[in-house]
Scaffold this motif. Structure first.
Motif, PDB file in Angstrom:
ATOM      1  N   GLY A   1       0.817  -1.195   0.000  1.00 19.74           N
ATOM      2  CA  GLY A   1       0.000   0.000   0.000  1.00 19.74           C
ATOM      3  C   GLY A   1       0.857   1.254   0.000  1.00 19.74           C
ATOM      4  O   GLY A   1       2.092   1.182  -0.025  1.00 19.74           O
TER       5      GLY A   1
ATOM      6  N   TYR B   1      -3.239   2.040  -1.135  1.00 25.86           N
ATOM      7  CA  TYR B   1      -4.166   2.094  -2.246  1.00 25.86           C
ATOM      8  C   TYR B   1      -5.150   3.211  -1.926  1.00 25.86           C
ATOM      9  O   TYR B   1      -5.859   3.146  -0.916  1.00 25.86           O
TER      10      TYR B   1
ATOM     11  N   ARG C   1      -8.232   5.959  -2.898  1.00 28.53           N
ATOM     12  CA  ARG C   1      -9.422   6.123  -3.729  1.00 28.53           C
ATOM     13  C   ARG C   1     -10.036   7.488  -3.496  1.00 28.53           C
ATOM     14  O   ARG C   1     -10.149   7.955  -2.356  1.00 28.53           O
TER      15      ARG C   1
ATOM     16  N   ASN D   1       3.711  -1.433  -6.498  1.00 26.97           N
ATOM     17  CA  ASN D   1       3.060  -0.266  -5.906  1.00 26.97           C
ATOM     18  C   ASN D   1       4.070   0.803  -5.512  1.00 26.97           C
ATOM     19  O   ASN D   1       3.875   1.997  -5.755  1.00 26.97           O
TER      20      ASN D   1
ATOM     21  N   LEU E   1      -8.227  -2.314  -7.234  1.00 25.60           N
ATOM     22  CA  LEU E   1      -7.271  -1.451  -6.529  1.00 25.60           C
ATOM     23  C   LEU E   1      -6.676  -0.393  -7.450  1.00 25.60           C
ATOM     24  O   LEU E   1      -6.092   0.590  -6.980  1.00 25.60           O
ATOM     25  N   TYR E   2      -6.818  -0.592  -8.779  1.00 24.34           N
ATOM     26  CA  TYR E   2      -6.369   0.390  -9.766  1.00 24.34           C
ATOM     27  C   TYR E   2      -7.533   0.833 -10.653  1.00 24.34           C
ATOM     28  O   TYR E   2      -7.346   1.149 -11.832  1.00 24.34           O
TER      29      TYR E   2
ATOM     30  N   THR F   1      -9.588   5.419  -8.426  1.00 25.07           N
ATOM     31  CA  THR F   1      -8.432   5.427  -7.538  1.00 25.07           C
ATOM     32  C   THR F   1      -7.403   6.444  -8.039  1.00 25.07           C
ATOM     33  O   THR F   1      -7.398   6.834  -9.213  1.00 25.07           O
TER      34      THR F   1
END
Length: 373
Positions: A37, A39, A41, A151, A208-209, A213
Motif C-alpha cells: 500500500g 491504495y 481512492r 506499488n 485497486l487500480y 483510484t
C-alpha cells in the motif's frame, strides 16, 4: 470540495492475448507475504486509504478539501504521498531542445534495482527526490507484474513527476502491455502476494487500480507513444502497418485511453481496436525489430521517416544490455531489470548516448547482440 466525473473505459475482463512471438514466461509465484500500500481512492470529499501491514488490513481516510492531500506513510511505500487532483488526459506534446534524457523500461516490480539505477546515475538523490533538474525521465512501460514492489515503483514515479515538473523537467510514464493487461483484468503475471493482499482488502486486484483510484486515474491519463527531441518512445515498437489507420499519434494515444479495459472478445472483432491490441504488430506488443529476419534497414528508415523522428526507443523485448539496432535507428532498452539482478539506464546527455549501470558507470552505446531465442 472534490467533485468527480469518472466514467468506465470499457468492461474489465480477462482476455488480452499472449504475443505469439513473445518471450514472456509465467513467473514462479512468490509465497512470501509483504506489506503493501497505500491504495488510495477518491470520494466526493475524501481520500480513502488502504494498506496491508503485518498481514492485516488497515484503513484510514483524509479530508480532500484542497490539493494536495498528504497521506502519511503507514507501511508498504515508505514515504508520504502528496495526492493531486484527479489526473486528466495528457496533452500531446513533443518537447524539443531537452539536453538530458534518461530512459528505462520493464521494471516489473523490481523497485530496489530501479532505485539503484536512478540514484547511481544522478536522477534522484539519497532521499529519492528529483535531482535531474530540467532533464526528462522516460519509463517505456511495464512497471506492473512479476515482482513484489509494483506499488512502490508507481508511487515513486507519481511523486517524481510532480517534483520534475516543479524543477522544469519531466517524467513520462508510457503504458506497456502489462499495464494494459492489468487494467483489463488479465492477471496472469501478477505476483501471488498482490492477489492475496487484494483479498485481505476486500477488493479484486484490478479494483485497486480502478478509475476512481488515484493511481488508476493517473494511469488512464497516460500515453502509449511519446516523443522527446527526435526520439520516439514506445513499449513494443512501430510496425509498418501502424500507418494504415491514418490517425495521428495523438489520436492513437486517445484511442488507447478510451478503450482501456476492453475485453478481447470485443477488440478482436473491432477493426478500430484490433491494431492497438493484437499480439503481432500493435505498439505494445511488436517485436519485429528483433525477430523478423525479413525486416530491412530501408524499411526501418522509412518507418522512422514517416514518424518524423531520428530514432525509435523501445522496451518489451528482453536483452542482456541496452543496445542499438538497424544502424542506430532502433534502441532497445529492456535490459532484463525484471530478473532483479542487473539492468541499465539509457542516457542521452547533450547529444551523447551512453548506458548507465547500477554502479553509476557510463558505458558506450554499442550495437546490440542478436537474440538467442
Amino acid at each position: 470540495m472534490l467533485t468527480l466525473c469518472l466514467s468506465a473505459t470499457g468492461a474489465l475482463a480477462a482476455g488480452h492475448e499472449r504475443s505469439p512471438a513473445a518471450t514472456e514466461t509465467t513467473p514462479t509465484p512468490s509465497a512470501s507475504a509483504f506489506d503493501d500500500g497505500p491504495y488510495l481512492r477518491y470520494t466526493s470529499d475524501r481520500i480513502e486509504a488502504r494498506w496491508v501491514c503485518d498481514g492485516k488490513p488497515v484503513e484510514r481516510s483524509f479530508p480532500a478539501l484542497r490539493w494536495p492531500v498528504v497521506v502519511p506513510a503507514q507501511c508498504g511505500h515508505a514515504e508520504p504521498i502528496s495526492v493531486r487532483a484527479p489526473a486528466e488526459a495528457e496533452t500531446e506534446v513533443s518537447p524539443q531542445g531537452v539536453e538530458r534524457i534518461a530512459a528505462l523500461s520493464d521494471v516489473h516490480g523490481q523497485y530496489e534495482l530501479m532505485v539503484q539505477l536512478l540514484q547511481s546515475n544522478g536522477i534522484v538523490d539519497r532521499k529519492l527526490r528529483w535531482r535531474y533538474g530540467r532533464g526528462h525521465l522516460v519509463i517505456a512501460g511495464d512497471v506492473f507484474d512479476r515482482g513484489p514492489k509494483v506499488n512502490q515503483a508507481l508511487w515513486l514515479l507519481y511523486g517524481l513527476e510532480q517534483q520534475a515538473r516543479a524543477a522544469g523537467g519531466a517524467v513520462h510514464l508510457l503504458l506497456g502491455n502489462h499495464e494494459v493487461m492489468v487494467l483489463a483484468n488479465d492477471l496472469r503475471y501478477v505476483n501471488e502476494g498482490y492477489q492475496r493482499n487484494a483479498g485481505l482488502l476486500g477488493r479484486s486486484y484490478v479494483e485497486l487500480y480502478g478509475p476512481d483510484t488515484v493511481l488508476g486515474r493517473w494511469l488512464r491519463s497516460k500515453s502509449v507513444i511519446g516523443q522527446v527531441n527526435d526520439l520516439l518512445f514506445v513499449h513494443g515498437g512501430i510496425a509498418a502497418s501502424y500507418f494504415e489507420s491514418g490517425l495521428s499519434r495523438a489520436q492513437i494515444n486517445q484511442r488507447y485511453r478510451d478503450s482501456l479495459g476492453t475485453p478481447k472478445a470485443v477488440w478482436q472483432h473491432d477493426p478500430a481496436l484490433l491494431p492497438l491490441y493484437n499480439g503481432k504488430t500493435s505498439p505494445i506488443w511488436y517485436r519485429g525489430y528483433f525477430i523478423d529476419p525479413a525486416l530491412t534497414q530501408d524499411q526501418v528508415d522509412a518507418i522512422a521517416a514517416r514518424l518524423g523522428v531520428g530514432r525509435i526507443v523501445v522496451g518489451h523485448t528482453s536483452h542482456k544490455r541496452i543496445g542499438s539496432y538497424f544502424d542506430g535507428r532502433v534502441i532497445a532498452i529492456d535490459s532484463s531489470i525484471k530478473n532483479g539482478q542487473y539492468g541499465e539506464l539509457l542516457l542521452i546527455e547533450r547529444g551523447k548516448f551512453s548506458r548507465g549501470t547500477p554502479e553509476g558507470k557510463r558505458l558506450p552505446l554499442t550495437a546490440g547482440e542478436p537474440l538467442s531465442d
